[in-house]
Design an enzyme around this catalytic site. Structure first.
Site, PDB file in Angstrom:
ATOM      1  N   LYS A   1      29.976 -57.893 -42.148  1.00  0.00           N
ATOM      2  CA  LYS A   1      29.975 -59.014 -43.107  1.00  0.00           C
ATOM      3  C   LYS A   1      28.620 -59.718 -43.077  1.00  0.00           C
ATOM      4  CE  LYS A   1      32.017 -62.048 -39.625  1.00  0.00           C
ATOM      5  NZ  LYS A   1      33.239 -62.728 -39.175  1.00  0.00           N
TER       6      LYS A   1
ATOM      7  N   TYR B   1       3.801 -81.645 -37.291  1.00  0.00           N
ATOM      8  CA  TYR B   1       4.450 -82.775 -37.971  1.00  0.00           C
ATOM      9  C   TYR B   1       5.059 -83.743 -36.956  1.00  0.00           C
ATOM     10  CZ  TYR B   1       4.039 -80.386 -42.450  1.00  0.00           C
ATOM     11  OH  TYR B   1       3.547 -79.790 -43.576  1.00  0.00           O
TER      12      TYR B   1
HETATM   13  C1  LIG Z   1      33.513 -61.956 -37.930  1.00  0.00           C
HETATM   14  C2  LIG Z   1      34.812 -61.436 -37.542  1.00  0.00           C
HETATM   15  C3  LIG Z   1      34.943 -60.548 -36.472  1.00  0.00           C
HETATM   16  C4  LIG Z   1      33.771 -60.149 -35.598  1.00  0.00           C
HETATM   17  O1  LIG Z   1      33.452 -61.197 -34.725  1.00  0.00           O
HETATM   18  P1  LIG Z   1      32.354 -61.017 -33.570  1.00  0.00           P
HETATM   19  O2  LIG Z   1      32.462 -62.236 -32.763  1.00  0.00           O
HETATM   20  O3  LIG Z   1      31.034 -60.925 -34.284  1.00  0.00           O
HETATM   21  O4  LIG Z   1      32.686 -59.776 -32.867  1.00  0.00           O
HETATM   22  C5  LIG Z   1      36.192 -60.037 -36.192  1.00  0.00           C
HETATM   23  N1  LIG Z   1      37.267 -60.400 -36.937  1.00  0.00           N
HETATM   24  C6  LIG Z   1      37.185 -61.259 -37.959  1.00  0.00           C
HETATM   25  C7  LIG Z   1      38.399 -61.634 -38.727  1.00  0.00           C
HETATM   26  C8  LIG Z   1      35.958 -61.822 -38.295  1.00  0.00           C
HETATM   27  O5  LIG Z   1      35.885 -62.667 -39.319  1.00  0.00           O
END
Ligand SMILES: *Cc1c(COP(=O)(O)O)cnc(C)c1O
Length: 356
Positions: free
Chosen positions: A35, A253
């Protein structure tokens, strides 16, 4: 000539990390979570190196379609489910497995005209209170889904809010057991942390994300240092300017950093518009010319200033690693009050990316 900043994606590291995740998962099947454009790495750039996976987990339909168009035939799981009734046409056409977390989605599935049943991940709320059915609603939701001709295999899905510790999973696991009693269906519970550290959560499918990219689910690199995981993204640039400071001279800055004595500082072509956190304070680790040092002063849009005291040989053109194999993204994140996830996801589109 272009600006010297570049992000390098190491495909061998991806393959190695997938192997590590697979080994940790025992015999469970594995959704590789890609994702958010593969946690900022670019789904197009990484998916082939993860082809040994059993499926890809993501949540944008565009990303799912991209994978199908590139020829990925195995399962794709929509972690957040579908968002509108019309989306089901796309799920049907591209054969996407979807999580179902709300009653309206069950009704939408009932109404949809599909060419074949879709596999479903029935999402339960095990205590995190984001998405999902309450434990006591799970049976009812399962029965409703089971009665629909549009529904194929149903897998029970939950997500941990705190899988870094045994205490963090104890209560949710209890709720899951309770909700699943009498349901004969596969389960998918484990994120990266649970995949690494809680075998009792593995069940049929695990869903690791962050470890595939070589960073720690706990935010602490030490927690994964012995696991054979390798950072996938290296962000490098160069020193493009040097300043010799006298005692009392200030930098950047707000003049946040003040030299107490004679000091050389280097100016790096990398700033918050490249994805480096503006909030990173003086002391955040960075490597110059192969030597570990620290940033000083305020991160600006296009530049960072670094302490050259430990590397007097460094000058204009010296190589800088912002994060990667030597400067762990977890350490930069920890110094900046966040986690590696956020840093990798924030890599800016203006940064050129090389895949090796
Ligand atoms: C993002 C996500 C994962 C993966 O999580 P990690 O901590 O990156 O391993 C697994 N399950 C769901 C439903 C997620 O949204």
């Amino acid at each position: 000539m272009s600006r010297p900043i570049v992000a390098t994606i190491d495909t061998a590291a991806l393959r190695q990390n997938l192997a590590v995740a697979r080994k940790a998962a025992g015999g469970s099947r594995l959704w590789s979570v890609v994702k958010a454009n593969a946690y900022g790495h670019g789904i197009e750039r990484v998916w082939q190196s993860l082809q040994e996976t059993d499926g890809f987990g993501l949540l944008d339909l565009e990303e799912a379609i991209l994978l199908r168009e590139r020829g990925w035939k195995k399962p794709i799981l929509l972690l957040e489910g579908f968002f509108h009734q019309e989306d089901l046409d796309i799920l049907d056409r591209y054969r996407l497995t979807t999580s179902v977390h709300s009653n309206w989605q069950i009704q939408a599935l009932a109404k949809a005209k599909l060419s074949a049943p879709l596999d479903i991940y029935l999402k339960m709320n095990s205590g995190m209170n984001r998405l999902g059915f309450q434990p006591e609603q799970v049976h009812n939701a399962w029965q409703k889904l089971r009665s629909l001709p549009n529904v194929g295999e149903i897998t029970l899905m939950a997500h941990f809010a705190e899988a870094e510790t045994a205490e963090g999973i104890a209560e949710p696991l209890q709720r899951i057991e309770q909700a699943a009693e009498g349901l004969d269906c596969p389960r998918s519970l484990a994120n990266s942390a649970a995949t690494l550290w809680h075998p009792q959560t593995h069940h049929d499918w695990v869903r690791p994300g962050i470890i595939l990219y070589g960073a720690s689910p706990s935010g602490q690199w030490q927690d994964i240092a012995g696991n054979g995981l390798k950072p996938v993204m290296t962000l490098t640039s160069e020193i493009i300017g040097v300043q010799q400071l006298g005692p009392g001279a200030r930098v950047g800055y707000g003049g946040l950093y003040r030299a107490s004595e004679e000091q050389r500082i280097g100016v790096v072509a990398c700033g918050y518009a490249d994805g480096y956190p503006r909030i990173s304070p003086t002391g955040t680790p960075v490597m110059v010319d192969g030597v570990m040092t620290r940033i000083v002063g305020r991160v600006s849009m296009d530049m960072i200033t670094v302490d050259l005291t430990p590397c007097p040989q460094a000058g204009i053109g010296s190589a800088v690693e912002l994060w990667g194999n030597h400067v762990k993204i977890d350490d930069v994140a920890a110094a900046s009050g966040t986690v590696g996830y956020e840093l990798m996801c924030a890599l800016a589109p203006r940064v050129p990316v090389i895949v090796v």
